[in-house]
Design a protein around this motif. Structure first.
Motif, PDB file in Angstrom:
ATOM      1  N   ALA A 148     -20.856  -9.995 -12.006  1.00 29.29           N
ATOM      2  CA  ALA A 148     -20.414 -11.495 -11.696  1.00 29.29           C
ATOM      3  C   ALA A 148     -19.198 -11.228 -10.696  1.00 29.29           C
ATOM      4  CB  ALA A 148     -20.004 -11.703 -12.934  1.00 29.29           C
ATOM      5  N   MET A 149     -18.140 -10.358 -11.042  1.00 29.76           N
ATOM      6  CA  MET A 149     -17.179 -10.351  -9.945  1.00 29.76           C
ATOM      7  C   MET A 149     -17.835 -10.040  -8.691  1.00 29.76           C
ATOM      8  SD  MET A 149     -13.795  -7.874 -10.144  1.00 29.76           S
ATOM      9  CE  MET A 149     -12.794  -8.692 -11.358  1.00 29.76           C
ATOM     10  N   MET A 150     -18.507  -8.994  -8.532  1.00 32.43           N
ATOM     11  CA  MET A 150     -18.961  -8.381  -7.258  1.00 32.43           C
ATOM     12  C   MET A 150     -19.636  -9.583  -6.677  1.00 32.43           C
ATOM     13  SD  MET A 150     -21.492  -5.135  -7.056  1.00 32.43           S
ATOM     14  CE  MET A 150     -23.443  -5.950  -6.729  1.00 32.43           C
ATOM     15  N   TYR A 151     -20.275 -10.416  -7.161  1.00 33.63           N
ATOM     16  CA  TYR A 151     -21.277 -11.345  -6.561  1.00 33.63           C
ATOM     17  C   TYR A 151     -20.234 -12.673  -6.166  1.00 33.63           C
ATOM     18  CZ  TYR A 151     -25.438  -8.595  -7.413  1.00 33.63           C
ATOM     19  OH  TYR A 151     -26.396  -7.815  -7.205  1.00 33.63           O
ATOM     20  N   GLY A 152     -19.465 -13.063  -7.361  1.00 30.99           N
ATOM     21  CA  GLY A 152     -18.934 -14.422  -7.305  1.00 30.99           C
ATOM     22  C   GLY A 152     -17.532 -14.373  -6.977  1.00 30.99           C
ATOM     23  N   ALA A 153     -16.763 -13.086  -6.947  1.00 35.50           N
ATOM     24  CA  ALA A 153     -15.513 -13.129  -6.404  1.00 35.50           C
ATOM     25  C   ALA A 153     -15.211 -12.008  -5.400  1.00 35.50           C
ATOM     26  CB  ALA A 153     -14.613 -13.173  -7.606  1.00 35.50           C
ATOM     27  N   PRO A 154     -15.881 -11.864  -4.234  1.00 40.70           N
ATOM     28  CA  PRO A 154     -15.740 -10.929  -3.362  1.00 40.70           C
ATOM     29  C   PRO A 154     -14.284 -10.362  -3.087  1.00 40.70           C
ATOM     30  CG  PRO A 154     -16.976 -12.607  -2.326  1.00 40.70           C
ATOM     31  CD  PRO A 154     -16.679 -13.148  -3.752  1.00 40.70           C
ATOM     32  N   ASP A 155     -13.419 -11.458  -2.904  1.00 43.51           N
ATOM     33  CA  ASP A 155     -11.934 -11.066  -2.638  1.00 43.51           C
ATOM     34  C   ASP A 155     -11.488 -10.135  -3.656  1.00 43.51           C
ATOM     35  OD1 ASP A 155     -12.144 -13.352  -4.179  1.00 43.51           O
ATOM     36  OD2 ASP A 155     -10.076 -13.920  -3.698  1.00 43.51           O
ATOM     37  N   VAL A 156     -11.575 -10.517  -5.146  1.00 40.76           N
ATOM     38  CA  VAL A 156     -10.931  -9.779  -6.134  1.00 40.76           C
ATOM     39  C   VAL A 156     -11.736  -8.373  -6.214  1.00 40.76           C
ATOM     40  CG1 VAL A 156     -10.550  -9.675  -8.519  1.00 40.76           C
ATOM     41  CG2 VAL A 156     -10.756 -11.889  -7.426  1.00 40.76           C
ATOM     42  N   TRP A 157     -13.041  -8.401  -6.066  1.00 41.19           N
ATOM     43  CA  TRP A 157     -13.949  -7.136  -6.129  1.00 41.19           C
ATOM     44  C   TRP A 157     -13.397  -6.202  -4.736  1.00 41.19           C
ATOM     45  CZ3 TRP A 157     -16.861  -4.789  -9.005  1.00 41.19           C
ATOM     46  CH2 TRP A 157     -17.863  -3.664  -8.581  1.00 41.19           C
ATOM     47  N   ASP A 158     -13.251  -6.674  -3.616  1.00 40.59           N
ATOM     48  CA  ASP A 158     -12.660  -5.705  -2.722  1.00 40.59           C
ATOM     49  C   ASP A 158     -11.275  -5.250  -3.012  1.00 40.59           C
ATOM     50  OD1 ASP A 158     -12.762  -4.817   0.201  1.00 40.59           O
ATOM     51  OD2 ASP A 158     -11.084  -6.164   0.308  1.00 40.59           O
ATOM     52  N   ALA A 159     -10.614  -6.032  -3.456  1.00 35.04           N
ATOM     53  CA  ALA A 159      -9.053  -5.768  -3.742  1.00 35.04           C
ATOM     54  C   ALA A 159      -9.109  -4.733  -4.819  1.00 35.04           C
ATOM     55  CB  ALA A 159      -8.332  -6.896  -4.411  1.00 35.04           C
ATOM     56  N   LEU A 160      -9.859  -4.793  -6.001  1.00 37.11           N
ATOM     57  CA  LEU A 160     -10.320  -3.927  -7.154  1.00 37.11           C
ATOM     58  C   LEU A 160     -10.737  -2.577  -6.480  1.00 37.11           C
ATOM     59  CD1 LEU A 160      -9.767  -3.271  -9.987  1.00 37.11           C
ATOM     60  CD2 LEU A 160     -12.032  -4.330 -10.255  1.00 37.11           C
ATOM     61  N   LEU A 161     -11.923  -2.536  -5.832  1.00 36.59           N
ATOM     62  CA  LEU A 161     -12.293  -1.450  -5.344  1.00 36.59           C
ATOM     63  C   LEU A 161     -11.542  -0.434  -4.429  1.00 36.59           C
ATOM     64  CD1 LEU A 161     -14.564  -2.798  -7.167  1.00 36.59           C
ATOM     65  CD2 LEU A 161     -16.138  -1.054  -5.795  1.00 36.59           C
ATOM     66  N   ARG A 162     -10.796  -1.313  -3.517  1.00 37.27           N
ATOM     67  CA  ARG A 162      -9.904  -0.504  -2.726  1.00 37.27           C
ATOM     68  C   ARG A 162      -8.913   0.253  -3.498  1.00 37.27           C
ATOM     69  NH1 ARG A 162      -9.229  -2.140   2.824  1.00 37.27           N
ATOM     70  NH2 ARG A 162     -10.596  -3.912   3.147  1.00 37.27           N
ATOM     71  N   LYS A 163      -8.232  -0.640  -4.642  1.00 38.25           N
ATOM     72  CA  LYS A 163      -7.265  -0.072  -5.360  1.00 38.25           C
ATOM     73  C   LYS A 163      -7.955   1.442  -6.024  1.00 38.25           C
ATOM     74  CE  LYS A 163      -3.863  -1.778  -6.642  1.00 38.25           C
ATOM     75  NZ  LYS A 163      -2.296  -1.769  -6.390  1.00 38.25           N
ATOM     76  N   ILE A 164      -8.886   1.112  -6.639  1.00 32.00           N
ATOM     77  CA  ILE A 164      -9.590   2.255  -7.514  1.00 32.00           C
ATOM     78  C   ILE A 164      -9.695   3.534  -6.618  1.00 32.00           C
ATOM     79  CG2 ILE A 164     -11.464   3.151  -8.938  1.00 32.00           C
ATOM     80  CD1 ILE A 164     -11.671   0.223  -9.811  1.00 32.00           C
ATOM     81  N   ALA A 165     -10.301   2.951  -5.086  1.00 37.26           N
ATOM     82  CA  ALA A 165     -10.498   4.056  -4.280  1.00 37.26           C
ATOM     83  C   ALA A 165      -9.295   4.966  -3.850  1.00 37.26           C
ATOM     84  CB  ALA A 165     -11.185   3.352  -2.942  1.00 37.26           C
ATOM     85  N   SER A 166      -8.205   4.093  -4.033  1.00 35.70           N
ATOM     86  CA  SER A 166      -6.956   4.982  -3.217  1.00 35.70           C
ATOM     87  C   SER A 166      -6.441   5.769  -4.596  1.00 35.70           C
ATOM     88  CB  SER A 166      -5.896   3.668  -3.138  1.00 35.70           C
ATOM     89  OG  SER A 166      -4.599   4.022  -3.459  1.00 35.70           O
ATOM     90  N   ILE A 167      -6.423   5.223  -5.856  1.00 35.27           N
ATOM     91  CA  ILE A 167      -6.394   5.828  -6.872  1.00 35.27           C
ATOM     92  C   ILE A 167      -7.142   7.235  -7.181  1.00 35.27           C
ATOM     93  CG2 ILE A 167      -6.019   6.082  -9.524  1.00 35.27           C
ATOM     94  CD1 ILE A 167      -5.157   2.988  -9.321  1.00 35.27           C
ATOM     95  N   SER A 168      -8.285   7.004  -7.031  1.00 34.41           N
ATOM     96  CA  SER A 168      -9.065   8.158  -7.123  1.00 34.41           C
ATOM     97  C   SER A 168      -9.043   9.251  -6.290  1.00 34.41           C
ATOM     98  CB  SER A 168     -10.812   7.867  -7.011  1.00 34.41           C
ATOM     99  OG  SER A 168     -10.972   6.978  -8.304  1.00 34.41           O
ATOM    100  N   ALA A 169      -8.857   9.034  -4.821  1.00 29.19           N
ATOM    101  CA  ALA A 169      -8.404   9.694  -3.732  1.00 29.19           C
ATOM    102  C   ALA A 169      -7.195  10.471  -3.905  1.00 29.19           C
ATOM    103  CB  ALA A 169      -8.364   8.901  -2.354  1.00 29.19           C
ATOM    104  N   ALA A 170      -6.171   9.844  -4.463  1.00 35.78           N
ATOM    105  CA  ALA A 170      -4.757  10.394  -4.785  1.00 35.78           C
ATOM    106  C   ALA A 170      -5.071  11.444  -5.993  1.00 35.78           C
ATOM    107  CB  ALA A 170      -3.915   9.423  -4.941  1.00 35.78           C
TER     108      ALA A 170
END
Ligand code: 1CP
Length: 351
Positions: free
Chosen positions: A173-195
Motif C-alpha cells: 500500500a505504501m509502495m503504490y500509494g505513497a511513493p515519496d515515503v517508499w522512496d525515502a524509506l528504501l533509500r534509508k534502509i539501502a544506506s543502512i544495509s550498505a553500511a
C-alpha cells in the motif's frame, strides 16, 4: 582498505570464492542458509536464557554460534550470526525479536517523519560486529566468512507491517500509494544495509549475501521499479569493496534475471525453480542452491539422490555453490546435514 581475509590467499583460493568467480573448484562448495542457530543442540545450549538480539551483541556468543556449524559439518563457509533487523536495533529503532514470531517493531513506519527519525548507521553503532568478525576471521583461517544484510524491500516489510507478514499488504500500500515515503524509506534502509555490509567486510568478511527473502511478493514490473534500484545501491556498494555478492530471495522464479542484473555475482535460487532454469535466468552469473529444505526429512538415500541431481544440474553454471533452497528448518536432524555435506564434497570435481 582491503579486508583482512581478502588478503589471505587461502580464503581467496577457497572453493566458495572460486565458484563465485566462476573458476574451477576442487569440490562443489557447500554451506546452508541459517546453518547457525537453528537446529543445533549446541546452539540451544549457549542461547539458553539469552534473548536473540542480546546474543547478536555479545561477541563471545556470536563467535561460538557462527563456528558451530563449521566445526560440525566442515562446510565451505561460515555465515555471520546476526539478524537482518540487528542494524535497525543498533541505530535505535524500537524493535525486538520475539521467540516463535520473529522481528516485531513497536512503532511501524508510515510517514516521511517516521523515516527521517531513523538515523544512518555508523561503525560506532556496531562495535560488537567489528570485534566478532575480526575474531572469527582469525579463528576460521582458510574458511571464508559470509557477511549479510537484509535487502531494502524485505527489511521495509518488517518496518511497515510492524512484524512478520504473509501478504505484505501495508508494505505494498505504501509502495503504490505513497511513493515519496517508499522512496525515502528504501533509500534509508539501502544506506543502512550498505553500511552494515561495509563494517563486516572491513573487519574481514570475504563474501556477502543480500537476503531479499520476501521479494517474491512483487511482480517483475514492480520489482524493477520499486525494489531493484535500492537493492542495486546496496550491491554496488558491496561490489566496490571487492567481495563477491550473493543475492537471494524466495519465490523469485520470475525475478532471477532482474536479481542478477541488480548486481549479483551469485544468484540464489530457491527450490521451486529447477536449477537449470535458474542458471538460464541468471544471466551468466554463478548460482547458489537449491535443494528443498524439506528433503532432510526424506530417507537419506532419497535426499542424497536429489542432492546429486542438484550438483549435476549445477555443472552447467559458470559456478555453483550448493545450498538449500531456503534456510535450514528448525526441526532438521543435524546428522542429515552432515551426510549432505560429505556427499556433495565426495561427488566428482568439476572439469
Ligand atoms: O545461520 C543463521 O541462522 C545465521 C543468522 C541469521 C540469519 C542469516 C538469523 C538469526 N537470521 C538471519 C536472516 C533473516 N532474519 C532473514 C533472511 C533469511 C531467511 O529468509 O530465512 C529473515 C527474513 C529474518 C527475519 C527473522 N528473524 C525471522 C523471520 C520471521 C518471518 O517473517 O517469518 C525470524 C524468526 C527471526 C529470528 C531469528 N533470526 C536468527 C535466529 C537464530 C532467529 C530465531 C531467534 C529466536 O527465536 O530465538
Amino acid at each position: 582498505m582491503p579486508s583482512a581475509s581478502s588478503t589471505d590467499p587461502r580464503v581467496r583460493d577457497s572453493a566458495l570464492l572460486r565458484a563465485a568467480r566462476g573458476e574451477s573448484v576442487p569440490h562443489v562448495p557447500v554451506w546452508f542458509m541459517r546453518q547457525a542457530g537453528r537446529s543445533l543442540p549446541e546452539y540451544r545450549r549457549v542461547r539458553e536464557g539469552v534473548p536473540m538480539l542480546e546474543s547478536c551483541m555479545r561477541p563471545e556468543l556470536v563467535v561460538e554460534i557462527t563456528l558451530q556449524p563449521v566445526r560440525r559439518y566442515g562446510v565451505d563457509a561460515a555465515i555471520f550470526f546476526s539478524d537482518i533487523v540487528l542494524p535497525l536495533k543498533a541505530v535505535g529503532v524500537d524493535l525486538d525479536i520475539k521467540p516463535g514470531v520473529g522481528p516485531v517493531v513497536a512503532d511501524p513506519v508510515r510517514t516521511l517523519e517516521d523515516v527521517a527519525a531513523i538515523p544512518d548507521l555508523e561503525p560506532g553503532h556496531v562495535p560488537y560486529v567489528t570485534e566478532s568478525v575480526r575474531t572469527l576471521v582469525a579463528e576460521l583461517g582458510a574458511t571464508p566468512l559470509i557477511g549479510f544484510a537484509g535487502a531494502p524491500f524485505t527489511v521495509a516489510s518488517y518496518l511497515v507491517e510492524g512484524g512478520p507478514s504473509k501478504e505484505h499488504a501495508r508494505t505494498k500500500a505504501m509502495m503504490y500509494g505513497a511513493p515519496d515515503v517508499w522512496d525515502a524509506l528504501l533509500r534509508k534502509i539501502a544506506s543502512i544495509s550498505a553500511a552494515y555490509l561495509a563494517v563486516q567486510v572491513e573487519a574481514g568478511a570475504s563474501a556477502v549475501q543480500l537476503f531479499d527473502s520476501w521479494a517474491g511478493a512483487v511482480s517483475p514490473e514492480d520489482y524493477r521499479r520499486f525494489v531493484m534500484p535500492y537493492s542495486s545501491a546496496v550491491l554496488d556498494a558491496a561490489g566496490a569493496l571487492g567481495v563477491p555478492r550473493i543475492h537471494f530471495g524466495v519465490g523469485t522464479g520470475e525475478l532471477l534475471g532482474l536479481m542478477a542484473e541488480a548486481g549479483a555475482d551469485v544468484v540464489g535460487v530457491d527450490w521451486r525453480v529447477p536449477l537449470s532454469d535458474g542458471i538460464a535466468r541468471g544471466r551468466g552469473r554463478a548460482v547458489q542452491g537449491n535443494l528443498d529444505p524439506s528433503l532432510v526429512f526424506a530417507p537419506t538415500d532419497v535426499m542424497l539422490a536429489r542432492a546429486t541431481e542438484v550438483v549435476e544440474a549445477g555443472r552447467a553454471a559458470t559456478g555453483h555453490v550448493f545450498n538449500l533452497g531456503h534456510g535450514v528448518l528448525p526441526s532438521t536432524d543435524p546428522d542429515q546435514l552432515a551426510r549432505l555435506t560429505d556427499h556433495v564434497h565426495g561427488l566428482q570435481r568439476r572439469a
